[in-house]
Scaffold this motif. Sequence first.
Motif, PDB file in Angstrom:
ATOM      1  N   UNK A 114      85.656  14.200  28.072  1.00  0.00           N
ATOM      2  CA  UNK A 114      85.465  14.501  26.662  1.00  0.00           C
ATOM      3  C   UNK A 114      85.573  13.227  25.841  1.00  0.00           C
ATOM      4  N   UNK A 115      86.204  13.328  24.687  1.00  0.00           N
ATOM      5  CA  UNK A 115      86.404  12.184  23.799  1.00  0.00           C
ATOM      6  C   UNK A 115      87.824  12.217  23.256  1.00  0.00           C
ATOM      7  N   UNK A 158      82.891  21.433  24.926  1.00  0.00           N
ATOM      8  CA  UNK A 158      82.971  22.858  24.586  1.00  0.00           C
ATOM      9  C   UNK A 158      83.764  23.102  23.312  1.00  0.00           C
ATOM     10  N   UNK A 159      84.626  22.151  22.963  1.00  0.00           N
ATOM     11  CA  UNK A 159      85.432  22.321  21.751  1.00  0.00           C
ATOM     12  C   UNK A 159      85.799  20.945  21.199  1.00  0.00           C
ATOM     13  N   UNK A 160      85.862  20.858  19.862  1.00  0.00           N
ATOM     14  CA  UNK A 160      86.267  19.616  19.200  1.00  0.00           C
ATOM     15  C   UNK A 160      87.454  19.909  18.294  1.00  0.00           C
ATOM     16  N   UNK A 161      88.538  19.174  18.510  1.00  0.00           N
ATOM     17  CA  UNK A 161      89.737  19.280  17.683  1.00  0.00           C
ATOM     18  C   UNK A 161      89.817  18.054  16.788  1.00  0.00           C
ATOM     19  N   UNK A 162      89.816  18.279  15.487  1.00  0.00           N
ATOM     20  CA  UNK A 162      89.946  17.204  14.519  1.00  0.00           C
ATOM     21  C   UNK A 162      91.300  17.405  13.834  1.00  0.00           C
ATOM     22  N   UNK A 187      87.429  25.635  25.975  1.00  0.00           N
ATOM     23  CA  UNK A 187      87.832  26.129  24.661  1.00  0.00           C
ATOM     24  C   UNK A 187      89.305  26.501  24.747  1.00  0.00           C
ATOM     25  N   UNK A 188      90.174  25.852  23.979  1.00  0.00           N
ATOM     26  CA  UNK A 188      91.615  26.144  24.047  1.00  0.00           C
ATOM     27  C   UNK A 188      91.921  27.592  23.658  1.00  0.00           C
ATOM     28  N   UNK A 293      83.995  25.745  14.697  1.00  0.00           N
ATOM     29  CA  UNK A 293      83.288  26.243  15.873  1.00  0.00           C
ATOM     30  C   UNK A 293      81.842  26.529  15.460  1.00  0.00           C
ATOM     31  N   UNK A 294      80.854  25.997  16.166  1.00  0.00           N
ATOM     32  CA  UNK A 294      79.456  26.227  15.780  1.00  0.00           C
ATOM     33  C   UNK A 294      78.969  27.621  16.166  1.00  0.00           C
TER      34      UNK A 294
END
Length: 347
Positions: A114-115, A158-162, A187-188, A293-294
Amino acid sequence: MWTNELRKDYLLDRWVVIATQRKRRPTDFIRVRDVTKSSSCPFCPGNEHMTPPATLVYLQQDGKIVKEEDSESSRHKDWLIRCVSNLYPAFSPPNTDKSETTEKGHFELMKSIGFHEVIIESPRHEEHPGVARVSQLLHLIHAYQDRLKVIYSKDYVKYVSLFRNHGQIAGASLSHAHSQIIATPIIPHIAKEELERSKIFWDAHEKCVFCDIIENESKSPRLIWDNEGFIVFAPWASVHPYEFWIFPKRHQSNILDMTENEVEEMAKAMRVCFGGLKTLINDPSYNFGIHLMPSEHYHWHIEVYPRLTIWAGFEKSTGIFINIVTPEDAASSLREAIHEEELEIRL
């Protein structure tokens, strides 16, 4: 005798004890913060060589914002925003676009792809959202959007946490104003539960459950503040004392859906709300997370968690939390503090 209340979250299968008998005032939570600044802060101007090359740099040239990247051999100077890879990433881009689940004995595992990036919010060390220029917060939100566009384009994400950690108690290892982005191949649990519950409501009622929550809370004693584009309230089953959520009024699934006017309204909302929290409790440690979430039935928002109490054995072993400040009392105190902040900066 009045008893404590047990409240359930709007969507999550999570219960919170609102401990009215332990009622506390804002001044009870004030602590002296260590604001010592290191002479070798890796995020301060002049120390760009102490971080990995920036994947995004905002520069001002001829009155316009120019977006660049660093190279391995050189770093841009005189920047407004920098985004760099975390030196010790929890998630890293893969060699391929796949992350397969495998088994190790009786257990499952997968590569942590991921990133994990850090967004340095300002060249000014102490320019945190509660004191920041609104113009700088606009740059920050645009940087969030720019990195999300790139990260969302990767199939393995699958998921991005900012999120943001402010203060040592909240997990900030450096005091320079910064946020983080972590993208995961799964996805958490909390995000998944929110997504599933909002989909059930959408299918049953043909409308967004969060829009329904906004409508109800706009008329409740938990309402804190609003402007043309955003509403702020203390959630019904707040886990943390003085917890508040910031929602866009218009239905949208993530921050990429905002109009430019909404970006400006978001910047103002961040400035007055975090400024009010800072004034009320002397700049407490806090975390915030942007839930996005898109999916058409989801409604993005910011959840702000002041770190004023300690989760002990009961909370950790049961998942039931005890909040010693009622959301209604928290909203009342925050309303007053934010009103004073708004008058001071004349938004």
